[in-house]
Design a protein around this motif. Structure first.
Motif, PDB file in Angstrom:
ATOM      1  N   VAL A  85      38.141  40.972 -13.012  1.00  0.00           N
ATOM      2  CA  VAL A  85      37.160  41.136 -11.945  1.00  0.00           C
ATOM      3  C   VAL A  85      37.233  42.529 -11.335  1.00  0.00           C
ATOM      4  N   ILE A  86      38.452  43.014 -11.051  1.00  0.00           N
ATOM      5  CA  ILE A  86      38.558  44.328 -10.421  1.00  0.00           C
ATOM      6  C   ILE A  86      38.196  45.448 -11.393  1.00  0.00           C
ATOM      7  N   THR A  87      38.416  45.207 -12.667  1.00  0.00           N
ATOM      8  CA  THR A  87      37.972  46.181 -13.676  1.00  0.00           C
ATOM      9  C   THR A  87      36.446  46.251 -13.705  1.00  0.00           C
ATOM     10  N   ALA A  88      35.797  45.090 -13.631  1.00  0.00           N
ATOM     11  CA  ALA A  88      34.340  45.080 -13.581  1.00  0.00           C
ATOM     12  C   ALA A  88      33.825  45.809 -12.345  1.00  0.00           C
ATOM     13  N   GLY A  89      34.505  45.609 -11.210  1.00  0.00           N
ATOM     14  CA  GLY A  89      34.094  46.307  -9.999  1.00  0.00           C
ATOM     15  C   GLY A  89      34.217  47.812 -10.128  1.00  0.00           C
ATOM     16  N   ALA A  90      35.304  48.281 -10.766  1.00  0.00           N
ATOM     17  CA  ALA A  90      35.474  49.717 -10.961  1.00  0.00           C
ATOM     18  C   ALA A  90      34.436  50.277 -11.924  1.00  0.00           C
ATOM     19  N   LEU A  91      34.126  49.561 -12.977  1.00  0.00           N
ATOM     20  CA  LEU A  91      33.135  50.028 -13.948  1.00  0.00           C
ATOM     21  C   LEU A  91      31.741  50.120 -13.327  1.00  0.00           C
ATOM     22  N   LEU A  92      31.426  49.221 -12.409  1.00  0.00           N
ATOM     23  CA  LEU A  92      30.084  49.182 -11.814  1.00  0.00           C
ATOM     24  C   LEU A  92      29.978  50.012 -10.539  1.00  0.00           C
ATOM     25  N   GLU A  93      31.034  50.697 -10.161  1.00  0.00           N
ATOM     26  CA  GLU A  93      31.024  51.467  -8.907  1.00  0.00           C
ATOM     27  C   GLU A  93      29.901  52.496  -8.858  1.00  0.00           C
ATOM     28  N   PRO A  94      29.542  53.177  -9.958  1.00  0.00           N
ATOM     29  CA  PRO A  94      28.441  54.166  -9.873  1.00  0.00           C
ATOM     30  C   PRO A  94      27.075  53.519  -9.640  1.00  0.00           C
ATOM     31  N   TRP A  95      26.936  52.214  -9.866  1.00  0.00           N
ATOM     32  CA  TRP A  95      25.645  51.532  -9.714  1.00  0.00           C
ATOM     33  C   TRP A  95      25.781  50.397  -8.685  1.00  0.00           C
ATOM     34  N   PRO A  96      25.682  50.725  -7.403  1.00  0.00           N
ATOM     35  CA  PRO A  96      25.944  49.734  -6.340  1.00  0.00           C
ATOM     36  C   PRO A  96      25.071  48.482  -6.444  1.00  0.00           C
ATOM     37  N   ARG A  97      23.788  48.629  -6.782  1.00  0.00           N
ATOM     38  CA  ARG A  97      22.923  47.458  -6.825  1.00  0.00           C
ATOM     39  C   ARG A  97      23.312  46.516  -7.956  1.00  0.00           C
ATOM     40  N   GLY A  99      26.313  46.302  -9.021  1.00  0.00           N
ATOM     41  CA  GLY A  99      27.552  45.708  -8.519  1.00  0.00           C
ATOM     42  C   GLY A  99      27.284  44.543  -7.584  1.00  0.00           C
ATOM     43  N   ASP A 100      26.243  44.693  -6.718  1.00  0.00           N
ATOM     44  CA  ASP A 100      25.882  43.579  -5.842  1.00  0.00           C
ATOM     45  C   ASP A 100      25.424  42.375  -6.658  1.00  0.00           C
ATOM     46  N   GLY A 101      24.657  42.643  -7.732  1.00  0.00           N
ATOM     47  CA  GLY A 101      24.224  41.549  -8.591  1.00  0.00           C
ATOM     48  C   GLY A 101      25.396  40.859  -9.264  1.00  0.00           C
ATOM     49  N   ALA A 102      26.368  41.667  -9.726  1.00  0.00           N
ATOM     50  CA  ALA A 102      27.568  41.082 -10.326  1.00  0.00           C
ATOM     51  C   ALA A 102      28.344  40.252  -9.301  1.00  0.00           C
ATOM     52  N   PHE A 103      28.327  40.704  -8.044  1.00  0.00           N
ATOM     53  CA  PHE A 103      29.000  39.970  -6.977  1.00  0.00           C
ATOM     54  C   PHE A 103      28.382  38.580  -6.826  1.00  0.00           C
ATOM     55  N   LEU A 104      27.064  38.498  -6.906  1.00  0.00           N
ATOM     56  CA  LEU A 104      26.395  37.208  -6.799  1.00  0.00           C
ATOM     57  C   LEU A 104      26.751  36.302  -7.972  1.00  0.00           C
ATOM     58  N   VAL A 105      26.880  36.902  -9.174  1.00  0.00           N
ATOM     59  CA  VAL A 105      27.284  36.114 -10.345  1.00  0.00           C
ATOM     60  C   VAL A 105      28.687  35.547 -10.139  1.00  0.00           C
ATOM     61  N   ILE A 106      29.595  36.369  -9.610  1.00  0.00           N
ATOM     62  CA  ILE A 106      30.975  35.914  -9.359  1.00  0.00           C
ATOM     63  C   ILE A 106      30.984  34.830  -8.286  1.00  0.00           C
ATOM     64  N   PHE A 131      37.046  40.870  -6.245  1.00  0.00           N
ATOM     65  CA  PHE A 131      35.836  41.660  -6.461  1.00  0.00           C
ATOM     66  C   PHE A 131      35.297  42.197  -5.141  1.00  0.00           C
ATOM     67  N   PHE A 132      35.354  41.350  -4.085  1.00  0.00           N
ATOM     68  CA  PHE A 132      34.940  41.825  -2.769  1.00  0.00           C
ATOM     69  C   PHE A 132      35.718  43.069  -2.364  1.00  0.00           C
ATOM     70  N   PHE A 133      37.040  43.062  -2.598  1.00  0.00           N
ATOM     71  CA  PHE A 133      37.849  44.200  -2.181  1.00  0.00           C
ATOM     72  C   PHE A 133      37.524  45.436  -3.011  1.00  0.00           C
ATOM     73  N   SER A 134      37.197  45.253  -4.287  1.00  0.00           N
ATOM     74  CA  SER A 134      36.830  46.412  -5.101  1.00  0.00           C
ATOM     75  C   SER A 134      35.557  47.065  -4.575  1.00  0.00           C
ATOM     76  N   LEU A 135      34.614  46.256  -4.074  1.00  0.00           N
ATOM     77  CA  LEU A 135      33.419  46.825  -3.451  1.00  0.00           C
ATOM     78  C   LEU A 135      33.747  47.472  -2.112  1.00  0.00           C
ATOM     79  N   PHE A 136      34.648  46.882  -1.396  1.00  0.00           N
ATOM     80  CA  PHE A 136      35.014  47.371  -0.062  1.00  0.00           C
ATOM     81  C   PHE A 136      35.626  48.777  -0.131  1.00  0.00           C
ATOM     82  N   ILE A 137      36.513  48.998  -1.110  1.00  0.00           N
ATOM     83  CA  ILE A 137      37.185  50.309  -1.200  1.00  0.00           C
ATOM     84  C   ILE A 137      36.480  51.224  -2.202  1.00  0.00           C
ATOM     85  N   HIS A 138      35.366  50.759  -2.798  1.00  0.00           N
ATOM     86  CA  HIS A 138      34.658  51.549  -3.815  1.00  0.00           C
ATOM     87  C   HIS A 138      35.621  51.959  -4.927  1.00  0.00           C
TER      88      HIS A 138
END
Length: 812
Positions: A85-97, A99-106, A131-138
């Motif tokens: 999950v945290i790897t997915a968050g890091a990979l999607l960091e350049p594309w916030p929207r 990442g938000d969609g992936a957050f909804l899937v999780i 995953f929430f924390f990966s978004l929180f700290i970008h």
């Protein structure tokens, strides 16, 4: 001082049976402290330490598999889940929207996985928070190695706390639950003594609450016993627990009826209080072998007080209470050898227990296939609701703050945890909002007072986490309060605390609660009333099975476990009470439905009580020669089937608008039998028949609140020696709540008393009427205006409810 200390320990033991919540809180605190210490020694940055703290806390709280092997498997899975999950968050960091969609899937997956609880719940919670924390700290790919290391370290620390430092010790937990059971029993006897000494409404309510808590503790003991001992030994210990629980309940009922029956002579009252106080010492005493002589001394003291009371005039209600005191003393002393000894098997595997089926017989009959579930599973429905609620929370949260919107998402996600209906979700959102508001005020004060004292702040943070975990099973609002206070202290520790930040948290929490509530109400809603009706049907179905199997045991000596079945009724009733909480909550707008629902719960609670009484007293072939039993039990089962059909639990139930009432089993006992005296079998038989009669009346009483006709049809009577009729009904106050502290007297046309009764806890009463005619029914209750009504009695049961207004309302 020692007495005060012992009293405090008793209260703590009773509040947390087995110290299960305390151990969970300690385990979580140890996991968090270990993770912080190890990560700090490794010199990792503060954001990485915060991630490790969250993972350690969530894994310590949510990994609750029953066996060591199952918990170990869950801990093995968590690093892969959190790492992915945290790897997915890091990979999607350049594309916030995206990442938000992936957050909804999780979020969807985390809620859906709860159907595989407890492991699915733990995996889902850790995945969501990570995953929430990966978004929180970008989180970025550059940070990924340290973040993964933090996750692994945190899970290792949590597993070390689970399996080594604060392991689960079932036998120790069981012994502590037994201590809590003694404490609960002692508190019940103490409350009864205070009620006899100085009756008032508060002490009446205290006795009722102590009975409920004793019942909860008894269920906890049986749950632990089932995992520790052989089936045959479990049967014996279960019987001991049920005996003590029932005698404790009978003591409470006898006490309340005595107090409602009128004034007592001062000497008689003092003697009863002395008996109850001595019983309190016996009930709460540590049963170590060195103290056995103290038990003997208590029994001798009870006998001495009894001889003094024997010299006084003992009205029937006093005699009943004294008999309940003796029965409880005998149950306590006889149960200690089995229940409070070391946990080791004492019988062979071939012994099948009191009413338990042998393994070969239990496995032979194949259960009927479950009917296919209509519509979506509740976890699927809630997963869809959670996704929509989280999406609305993201939109609303970003309108308030583009940096702190995640608080709204967390709230929208968590309001769907451990809920079953939209009312449950709305109540949970309300509690989270109130807890956040109070936590903000406490957090502001705490952060201001300890500003700059980092060591003290860290201690307070750990303390808030521990207290939040300790109360999470008791109060979701309190848990939110402690976690919000902890957050304020955390911001103070890292130097970013401002009152505006906490106010922003409150705003985001309100947005998240509203988003979750909107999703619950508008998207695939699960109505609270639907869940309640399903749970009512489940309780009634369990009662129907119980009545049928009880008849088989009493008539044909069928090998069934009635105690287990009565406990199944208790569990289903507990589920119903939890489902009904949104309707009975103080903020519920449905006042009329709330009163009616409480009435149904009271009747079902009484039904469960008499089912336990019947299960404890029933013996194989006890009523084999009584041809009336199948008729009575069949009538009860048919009435239950009609009620199940009314609440929608049985599509094939008979189409009939009324239930059927009939003659009571216990009214067929001839007076000359009473004059000659009863042997033990006769006494047990009468208790069993009385339990059947109470169940019969309570099932009939359910007809009106569940939507059947107000009147019951009367089954044709048998040509036997019996009383002419029964007067049945319920005593209520002006608001519809049942009254148990009333006294009812039936007087004939010449002013002679022909019958009297004291209502049960659900307000229901019964008076046997010797012949047809018109009578005067007089009802009174302390602090209420008495009533007097004429009733005409024929040859069948007659229903008459009584309403007693408070004295201050009588002239309105």
């Amino acid at each position: 001082m020692t007495h005060v200390f012992d009293a405090v320990l008793d209260r703590l033991a009773a509040a947390d049976p087995g110290t299960l919540r305390l151990r969970q809180a300690i385990r979580t605190a140890v996991s968090v402290m270990l993770a912080i210490a190890v990560l700090a020694l490794l010199g990792l940055p503060i954001t990485t330490i915060m991630l490790g703290t969250i993972v350690a806390m969530m894994s310590a709280m949510s990994v609750n598999d029953k066996t060591v092997r199952a918990r170990a498997i869950t801990f093995v899975l968590l690093p892969f889940v959190a790492g992915g999950v945290i790897t997915a968050g890091a990979l999607l960091e350049p594309w916030p929207r995206i990442g938000d969609g992936a957050f909804l899937v999780i979020i969807f997956g985390a809620v859906y996985l709860r159907r595989y609880a407890p492991r699915g719940f733990a995996v889902g919670m850790v995945a969501f928070m990570t995953f929430f924390f990966s978004l929180f700290i970008h989180a970025t790919l550059a940070q990924l190695p340290l973040l993964l290391l933090s996750v692994v370290v945190a899970l290792v620390c949590s597993s070390l706390s689970h399996f080594v430092l604060v392991p689960r010790r079932p036998r120790l937990s069981l012994r502590r639950i037994v201590v809590a059971f003694r404490a609960r029993l002692g508190q019940l006897v103490d409350a009864a003594a205070h009620l006899v000494e100085a009756p008032d409404d508060r002490r009446h309510e205290q006795v009722r609450k102590r009975v409920a808590r004793l019942h909860e503790c008894a269920l906890m003991i049986e749950t632990e016993l089932a995992e520790l001992v052989e089936p045959a030994q479990f049967d014996q210990w279960q019987q001991d627990v049920v005996d003590i629980e029932l005698t404790g309940e009978r003591l409470a009922v006898a006490t309340r009826r005595l107090v409602a029956g009128g004034e007592l002579a001062p000497e008689l009252r003092a003697g009863l209080v002395a008996e109850l106080q001595e019983l309190r010492l016996l009930a709460g005493r540590d049963p170590r072998p060195a103290l056995v002589y103290e038990d003997d001394r208590s029994i001798s003291r009870l006998q001495e007080i009894g001889r003094h009371l024997d010299a006084l005039d003992n009205p029937p209600l006093v005699t009943r209470l004294r008999r309940a005191i003796r029965e409880l003393a005998v149950s306590i002393t006889s149960a200690r050898a089995e229940l409070e000894s070391d946990l080791r098997s004492v019988v062979g595997d071939d012994y099948t227990g009191r009413h338990r089926r042998p393994a070969s017989e239990a496995a032979s009959p194949s259960p009927a296939p479950a009917s296919p579930q209509e519509g979506l599973r509740i976890t699927t429905r809630q997963a869809i609701q959670a996704v929509i609620g989280a999406g609305l929370a993201i939109l609303g949260g970003e309108l308030v703050s583009t940096q702190r919107w995640y608080w709204a998402v967390i709230t929208a996600f968590l309001v769907f945890a451990n809920t079953t209906s939209r009312g449950d979700i709305l109540i949970r959102g309300f509690r989270r909002t109130i807890g956040t508001l109070l936590g903000i005020l406490a957090g502001m004060a705490a952060a201001t007072l300890v500003s700059g004292q980092n060591a003290l702040i860290l201690i307070l943070i750990i303390g808030c986490i521990s207290l939040g975990v300790y109360v999470v099973q008791v109060s979701y609002g309190l848990m939110t309060f402690f976690m919000t206070t902890m957050l304020a202290l955390l911001y103070s520790l890292i130097g970013t605390f401002t009152p505006e930040v906490l106010v922003l948290r409150l705003e985001e929490t309100v947005i998240g609660a509203l988003a979750g509530g909107i999703a619950a109400v508008l998207v695939l809603p699960t109505k609270t009333r639907t869940i309640i009706r399903e749970d009512v049907a489940a309780v009634l179905a369990a009662l129907r099975v119980f009545v049928g199997d009880a008849t088989g045991l009493l008539r044909d000596a069928d090998n069934v476990d009635l105690i287990d079945q009565s406990r199944e009724i208790d569990k289903k009733l507990a589920e119903l009470r939890k489902a009904a909480e949104p309707m009975t909550h103080v903020i519920s707008p449905y006042r009329n439905q709330r009163s009616e629902l409480r009435h149904v719960l009271a009747i079902l609670g009484s039904s469960a009580y008499y089912a336990r009484n019947l299960a404890a007293a029933a013996e194989p072939a006890l009523l084999a020669s009584d041809d009336r039993l199948p008729r009575t039990s069949g009538r009860i089962a048919e009435n239950l089937t009609r009620l199940i059909g009314v609440v929608g639990g049985d599509k094939g139930s008979p189409d009939r608008s009324q239930v059927v009432a009939g003659d009571a089993l216990s009214t067929h006992v001839r007076p000359r039998h009473l004059a000659e005296g009863l042997n033990d079998d006769d006494a047990v038989g009468r208790r069993v028949m009385a339990s059947f009669d109470h169940l019969d009346e309570l099932v009939v009483a359910l007809a009106r609140p569940l939507g059947l006709g107000d009147d019951a049809e009367t089954e044709p009577a048998e040509d036997v020696d019996r009383v002419t009729s029964r007067l049945l009904g319920q005593v209520r106050d002006g608001s519809g709540q049942p009254l148990s502290d009333a006294a009812l007297t039936l007087v004939d046309g010449k002013g002679r008393q022909v019958g009297k009764s004291v209502p049960a806890d659900d307000g229901r009463y019964r008076i046997e009427v010797p012949e047809s005619g018109t009578y005067l029914l007089i009802a009174s209750s302390p602090g209420r205006h008495p009533s007097a009504d004429l009733v005409t009695v024929g040859t069948g049961p007659v229903s008459k409810d009584v309403v007693l207004d408070e004295e201050r309302d009588a002239w309105r």
